[in-house]
Design an enzyme around this catalytic site. Sequence first.
Site, PDB file in Angstrom:
ATOM      1  N   ASN A   1       0.839  -1.197   0.000  1.00 30.51           N
ATOM      2  CA  ASN A   1       0.000   0.000   0.000  1.00 30.51           C
ATOM      3  C   ASN A   1       0.875   1.250   0.000  1.00 30.51           C
ATOM      4  O   ASN A   1       0.980   1.964   0.997  1.00 30.51           O
ATOM      5  CB  ASN A   1      -0.937  -0.023   1.218  1.00 30.51           C
ATOM      6  CG  ASN A   1      -2.002   1.039   1.152  1.00 30.51           C
ATOM      7  OD1 ASN A   1      -1.916   2.080   1.795  1.00 30.51           O
ATOM      8  ND2 ASN A   1      -3.021   0.785   0.349  1.00 30.51           N
TER       9      ASN A   1
ATOM     10  N   ARG B   1      -1.082   4.956   1.126  1.00 35.97           N
ATOM     11  CA  ARG B   1      -2.110   5.258   0.119  1.00 35.97           C
ATOM     12  C   ARG B   1      -3.477   5.385   0.773  1.00 35.97           C
ATOM     13  O   ARG B   1      -4.244   6.292   0.447  1.00 35.97           O
ATOM     14  CB  ARG B   1      -2.143   4.196  -0.984  1.00 35.97           C
ATOM     15  CG  ARG B   1      -3.088   4.585  -2.131  1.00 35.97           C
ATOM     16  CD  ARG B   1      -3.132   3.539  -3.244  1.00 35.97           C
ATOM     17  NE  ARG B   1      -3.823   4.043  -4.413  1.00 35.97           N
ATOM     18  CZ  ARG B   1      -5.136   4.003  -4.605  1.00 35.97           C
ATOM     19  NH1 ARG B   1      -5.918   3.478  -3.670  1.00 35.97           N
ATOM     20  NH2 ARG B   1      -5.679   4.480  -5.712  1.00 35.97           N
ATOM     21  N   CYS B   2      -3.790   4.478   1.680  1.00 34.97           N
ATOM     22  CA  CYS B   2      -5.087   4.541   2.362  1.00 34.97           C
ATOM     23  C   CYS B   2      -5.277   5.864   3.085  1.00 34.97           C
ATOM     24  O   CYS B   2      -6.399   6.380   3.164  1.00 34.97           O
ATOM     25  CB  CYS B   2      -5.212   3.408   3.379  1.00 34.97           C
ATOM     26  SG  CYS B   2      -5.341   1.755   2.679  1.00 34.97           S
ATOM     27  N   MET B   3      -4.200   6.416   3.623  1.00 29.73           N
ATOM     28  CA  MET B   3      -4.298   7.607   4.466  1.00 29.73           C
ATOM     29  C   MET B   3      -4.268   8.909   3.680  1.00 29.73           C
ATOM     30  O   MET B   3      -4.144   9.978   4.283  1.00 29.73           O
ATOM     31  CB  MET B   3      -3.161   7.619   5.493  1.00 29.73           C
ATOM     32  CG  MET B   3      -3.218   6.493   6.505  1.00 29.73           C
ATOM     33  SD  MET B   3      -2.027   6.704   7.840  1.00 29.73           S
ATOM     34  CE  MET B   3      -0.466   6.627   6.938  1.00 29.73           C
TER      35      MET B   3
END
Length: 402
Positions: free
Chosen positions: A346, A391-393
């Site tokens: 990620n 990436r999620c954040m």
Amino acid sequence: MGVELGSNSEVGALRVVILHRPGAELRRLTPRNTDQLLFDGLPWVSRAQDEHDEFAELLASRGAEVLLLSDLLTEALHHSGAARMQGIAAAVDAPRLGLPLAQELSAYLRSLDPGRLAHVLTAGMTFNELPSDTRTDVSLVLRMHHGGDFVIEPLPNLVFTRDSSIWIGPRVVIPSLALRARVREASLTDLIYAHHPRFTGVRRAYESRTAPVEGGDVLLLAPGVVAVGVGERTTPAGAEALARSLFDDDLAHTVLAVPIAQQRAQMHLDTVCTMVDTDTMVMYANVVDTLEAFTIQRTPDGVTIGDAAPFAEAAAKAMGIDKLRVIHTGMDPVVAEREQWDDGNNTLALAPGVVVAYERNVQTNARLQDAGIEVLTIAGSELGTGRGGPRCMSCPAARDPL
């Protein structure tokens, strides 16, 4: 005149990004509610904040303007009375609370200043925190609830800003999130984009409250080419509806629907693969040989959906390149599984060939570096308890076009 908002890839130089600094909402997590609120543990909040500050500072040092969601929310609530009403309406669950309590709660929220209201909308509120003059004699719900129960549920997953809005070209998608614990996140991003002056004139793409699509499942492989994971969160109906909307708005010519395992370790497509350069992707070794895609394309006669094909081949064809270079984490199977669980795949690209990754995924990072990718590492021992990486954040709101 600010930077023009929009993005047509995963790897164009990052110019504007929306983050959420974790706060009081994480302090609402207890052993009793972590499953319900989608966390795997109880983060040390001050350490998580330090880790997030390091992340934000790194992005800023590389030229990105960092916008914090809590600031945007407060500013939108200050700017617009309609924003206040929208936020309150989404937070007050009248069917659960009953009309008398819902009315009292709404009146209390209307009395708050923008900063305090933003805090309650994100951190939630317990029954014990209701004003002392709240009438208990008119609400059976209030009489029967435990004081520590939530009258407004917290949003600890707000830190994962990727999922609740997606920039595709010059437009923004406000998706429908799949699980109850996260549904209200989209209402807050909707509020921000509708009422914050920074986003005046921004047009929407694909708005649905029925067919779930989450931003972690949406990868902009190249201009006009979008991959959409279909698994635990995004549904086939959501992927198809998104594809048709993007075609109608001339935002894409090809959408790849990518089935992934319906399990927490692979909740989104970006937990198993992310773009690290214009023609290069990092991918979890266990799916390299099995990941497939259904190619959805616009044709003069409408939309066609092809047969399943190997993902890397389908992606290369859609992107117009000879081959998609795949860097797989093909190390010891146990290490590979551990690092995938810890969001080793990620990554967040800051520019072609430059990515941010968690420092703990030592072997995955080494493989990326051996392949010529510059890896900028951050700590994530506490941030990772919600199962999300760089990436999620992050929600890129502006990248240089490719």
